[in-house]
Design an enzyme around this catalytic site. Structure first.
Site, PDB file in Angstrom:
ATOM      1  N   GLU A  70      42.791  49.048  53.197  1.00 53.49           N
ATOM      2  CA  GLU A  70      43.291  49.449  51.886  1.00 53.49           C
ATOM      3  C   GLU A  70      42.166  49.489  50.859  1.00 53.49           C
ATOM      4  O   GLU A  70      41.185  48.742  50.950  1.00 53.49           O
ATOM      5  CB  GLU A  70      44.393  48.482  51.442  1.00 53.49           C
ATOM      6  CG  GLU A  70      45.614  48.587  52.351  1.00 53.49           C
ATOM      7  CD  GLU A  70      46.826  47.819  51.853  1.00 53.49           C
ATOM      8  OE1 GLU A  70      47.945  48.299  52.070  1.00 53.49           O
ATOM      9  OE2 GLU A  70      46.663  46.748  51.240  1.00 53.49           O
ATOM     10  N   CYS A 127      37.822  49.758  44.466  1.00 48.23           N
ATOM     11  CA  CYS A 127      37.641  48.533  45.249  1.00 48.23           C
ATOM     12  C   CYS A 127      37.738  48.927  46.722  1.00 48.23           C
ATOM     13  O   CYS A 127      38.766  49.458  47.155  1.00 48.23           O
ATOM     14  CB  CYS A 127      38.734  47.541  44.856  1.00 48.23           C
ATOM     15  SG  CYS A 127      38.701  46.034  45.812  1.00 48.23           S
ATOM     16  N   CYS A 132      39.633  39.885  58.150  1.00 48.36           N
ATOM     17  CA  CYS A 132      38.489  39.102  57.672  1.00 48.36           C
ATOM     18  C   CYS A 132      38.468  37.788  58.428  1.00 48.36           C
ATOM     19  O   CYS A 132      39.523  37.194  58.671  1.00 48.36           O
ATOM     20  CB  CYS A 132      38.631  38.842  56.169  1.00 48.36           C
ATOM     21  SG  CYS A 132      37.226  37.952  55.459  1.00 48.36           S
ATOM     22  N   CYS A 176      40.280  32.668  53.888  1.00 51.95           N
ATOM     23  CA  CYS A 176      40.632  32.027  52.607  1.00 51.95           C
ATOM     24  C   CYS A 176      42.166  31.931  52.521  1.00 51.95           C
ATOM     25  O   CYS A 176      42.863  32.929  52.748  1.00 51.95           O
ATOM     26  CB  CYS A 176      40.088  32.831  51.430  1.00 51.95           C
ATOM     27  SG  CYS A 176      38.302  33.087  51.526  1.00 51.95           S
ATOM     28  N   CYS A 236      44.614  34.325  50.426  1.00 50.62           N
ATOM     29  CA  CYS A 236      44.347  35.766  50.529  1.00 50.62           C
ATOM     30  C   CYS A 236      45.126  36.377  51.692  1.00 50.62           C
ATOM     31  O   CYS A 236      45.098  35.855  52.814  1.00 50.62           O
ATOM     32  CB  CYS A 236      42.835  35.958  50.736  1.00 50.62           C
ATOM     33  SG  CYS A 236      42.381  37.632  51.191  1.00 50.62           S
ATOM     34  N   GLY A 268      37.914  42.114  53.776  1.00 52.73           N
ATOM     35  CA  GLY A 268      36.687  41.782  54.497  1.00 52.73           C
ATOM     36  C   GLY A 268      35.641  41.102  53.639  1.00 52.73           C
ATOM     37  O   GLY A 268      35.686  41.141  52.410  1.00 52.73           O
ATOM     38  N   GLU A 269      34.711  40.459  54.332  1.00 49.55           N
ATOM     39  CA  GLU A 269      33.562  39.815  53.686  1.00 49.55           C
ATOM     40  C   GLU A 269      32.360  40.750  53.897  1.00 49.55           C
ATOM     41  O   GLU A 269      31.859  40.870  55.025  1.00 49.55           O
ATOM     42  CB  GLU A 269      33.336  38.433  54.329  1.00 49.55           C
ATOM     43  CG  GLU A 269      31.957  37.841  54.160  1.00 49.55           C
ATOM     44  CD  GLU A 269      31.553  37.629  52.702  1.00 49.55           C
ATOM     45  OE1 GLU A 269      32.292  36.979  51.957  1.00 49.55           O
ATOM     46  OE2 GLU A 269      30.471  38.132  52.319  1.00 49.55           O
ATOM     47  N   SER A 277      30.745  41.504  46.645  1.00 44.32           N
ATOM     48  CA  SER A 277      31.358  40.206  46.377  1.00 44.32           C
ATOM     49  C   SER A 277      31.404  39.409  47.665  1.00 44.32           C
ATOM     50  O   SER A 277      31.903  39.890  48.682  1.00 44.32           O
ATOM     51  CB  SER A 277      32.775  40.434  45.843  1.00 44.32           C
ATOM     52  OG  SER A 277      33.410  39.197  45.658  1.00 44.32           O
ATOM     53  N   HIS A 333      35.582  29.452  43.246  1.00 42.11           N
ATOM     54  CA  HIS A 333      36.935  28.855  43.256  1.00 42.11           C
ATOM     55  C   HIS A 333      36.974  27.351  43.009  1.00 42.11           C
ATOM     56  O   HIS A 333      37.895  26.862  42.370  1.00 42.11           O
ATOM     57  CB  HIS A 333      37.699  29.192  44.538  1.00 42.11           C
ATOM     58  CG  HIS A 333      37.746  30.662  44.838  1.00 42.11           C
ATOM     59  ND1 HIS A 333      37.847  31.621  43.847  1.00 42.11           N
ATOM     60  CD2 HIS A 333      37.669  31.357  46.006  1.00 42.11           C
ATOM     61  CE1 HIS A 333      37.837  32.825  44.389  1.00 42.11           C
ATOM     62  NE2 HIS A 333      37.725  32.692  45.682  1.00 42.11           N
ATOM     63  N   ASN A 367      47.262  35.543  42.529  1.00 37.56           N
ATOM     64  CA  ASN A 367      48.294  36.548  42.807  1.00 37.56           C
ATOM     65  C   ASN A 367      48.965  36.192  44.122  1.00 37.56           C
ATOM     66  O   ASN A 367      48.270  36.048  45.125  1.00 37.56           O
ATOM     67  CB  ASN A 367      47.671  37.942  42.964  1.00 37.56           C
ATOM     68  CG  ASN A 367      47.076  38.434  41.669  1.00 37.56           C
ATOM     69  OD1 ASN A 367      47.749  38.487  40.661  1.00 37.56           O
ATOM     70  ND2 ASN A 367      45.794  38.770  41.700  1.00 37.56           N
ATOM     71  N   CYS A 425      43.899  41.310  43.370  1.00 38.90           N
ATOM     72  CA  CYS A 425      42.977  40.497  44.153  1.00 38.90           C
ATOM     73  C   CYS A 425      43.720  39.612  45.128  1.00 38.90           C
ATOM     74  O   CYS A 425      44.681  38.935  44.766  1.00 38.90           O
ATOM     75  CB  CYS A 425      42.182  39.588  43.220  1.00 38.90           C
ATOM     76  SG  CYS A 425      40.841  40.434  42.454  1.00 38.90           S
TER      77      CYS A 425
HETATM   78  S1  SF4 Z   1      38.898  39.180  52.103  1.00 36.67           S
HETATM   79 FE1  SF4 Z   1      37.683  37.867  50.727  1.00 36.67          FE
HETATM   80  S2  SF4 Z   1      39.164  36.397  49.884  1.00 36.67           S
HETATM   81 FE2  SF4 Z   1      40.128  37.347  51.664  1.00 36.67          FE
HETATM   82  S3  SF4 Z   1      39.698  35.966  53.390  1.00 36.67           S
HETATM   83 FE3  SF4 Z   1      38.057  37.499  53.341  1.00 36.67          FE
HETATM   84  S4  SF4 Z   1      36.435  36.588  52.103  1.00 36.67           S
HETATM   85 FE4  SF4 Z   1      38.297  35.412  51.700  1.00 36.67          FE
END
Ligand code: SF4
Length: 342
Positions: free
Chosen positions: A91, A104, A111, A115, A118, A158-159, A190, A216, A290, A333
């Site tokens: 997305e 974005c 991922c 986290c 998320c 994703g990271e 990010s 965080h 969120n 987010c």
């Molecule tokens: S997309 Fe970003 S916030 Fe979500 S699990 Fe991966 S690193 Fe963490």
């Protein structure tokens, strides 16, 4: 020719290697794809006298087999799901604000950072995106959705630093002045604090690229609870990596903080954050949680978010509250996940 994975310079090299043709022909080819969103080369005047080349280009130049599978809009925010060639989805979100249009983008399907707040983290890791699949998200937003994207954030699924090679190539393509031309100073990567990736990014010689770190919490126990990556790269190691990171001319590091009621929004949490960030050139963005990740988290009240900001500001830090947009279409987010919702 996998054109969306190529910078202009790569395209010139390919033109020479594959067809023994000069830069003269790479110019209209690259322009047609990246400036006009088209692969109709036969109509271009530069190619009028080289029908054999046109035939070869029509045969060889390929866009990734991606398509927009779903699209939702709320308050000007557009979320779209891309169906990748292998059937997976990612997305992306278009966010118009204050005279600029931000996209974005996602860098992975799922991922592996996990986290807990998320939705993407809850999916687990499926696979890395290829450079051209990242670039395609910009291409689709510009030429299919007709959005004047001029700002880019790698804050989707994703990271990005866990897929650093593809992300760096995508950044080089997206920022290429001959093509999509979004300057690195308008692109933000990010990270959840991937120290090894930070080292590679620092060595990549992209000094104007902007960096955001999701902090965080400045307490290892709380941060590990929220972000399992903190076990591998605890706060002390992250800080060392941030201190060593070449921030370029602007010298600003963006710090993202998602506030969760009763978890990381107390005065003690703010004090620890102040201590941790005191000697770094940071701009802190506070975002109220969120709903999207694991159950049991709630957003703090607006008053508490303002209070948290005031504690940071009173200590001399630059901190601001970022309003979340697109919650109704789960585009805010931490809310992106794989299944396209029409
Ligand atoms: S997309 Fe970003 S916030 Fe979500 S699990 Fe991966 S690193 Fe963490």
């Amino acid at each position: 020719m996998n054109i969306l994975a190529l910078t202009f310079s790569d395209c010139v090299d390919d033109m020479r290697r594959r067809y023994d043709k000069s830069r003269f022909y790479a110019v209209p080819l690259y322009r047609e794809v990246f400036k006009n969103g088209s692969t109709r080369f036969a109509a271009l005047p530069e190619f009028a006298k080289v029908p054999a080349l046109v035939e070869a280009l029509v045969r060889d130049v390929r866009l990734p087999a991606c398509r927009i599978a779903a699209q939702q809009e709320e308050d000007g925010v557009i979320k779209f799901a891309t169906r990748l060639a292998d059937g997976h989805h990612v997305e992306s979100v278009v966010i118009p604000a204050r005279g600029r249009t931000t996209l974005c983008v996602s860098s992975q399907v799922g991922c592996r950072m996990g986290c807990v707040f998320c939705a993407t983290g809850g999916m687990g890791f499926v696979r890395d995106l290829h450079a051209e699949e990242i670039v395609w998200q910009v291409y689709a937003a510009r030429f299919m959705l007709k959005q004047p994207v001029d700002n880019l954030v790698f804050m989707g699924m994703g990271e990005p630093l866990d897929n650093i090679e593809a992300v760096l190539q995508a950044v080089r393509v997206i920022s290429d002045q001959h093509g999509l031309d979004i300057a690195c100073s308008h692109i933000t990567l990010s990270t959840a604090g991937h120290v090894e990736g930070l080292r590679k990014l620092g060595a990549a010689n992209l000094p104007t690229l902007r960096l955001a770190v999701s902090l965080h919490a400045a307490d290892d126990a709380i941060r590990t609870r929220l972000m399992p990556l903190n076990r591998r790269y605890p706060l002390a190691r992250l800080k060392e990596a941030l201190r060593a990171f070449p921030l370029g001319k602007k010298g600003v590091l963006f710090v993202e903080v998602v506030l969760l009621a009763g978890v990381n929004d107390s005065q003690e949490d703010a004090d620890l954050m102040i201590e941790y960030l005191r000697d770094l050139p940071v701009r802190i963005n506070l975002i109220a949680y969120n709903p999207g990740g694991a159950d049991g988290f709630v957003a703090p009240s607006d008053k508490q978010v303002r209070q948290f900001r005031d504690w940071l500001v009173a200590a001399g830090l630059f901190a601001r509250i970022r309003p979340s947009r697109g919650q109704g279409v789960r585009a805010a987010c931490g809310q992106l996940a794989a299944a396209p919702r029409a």
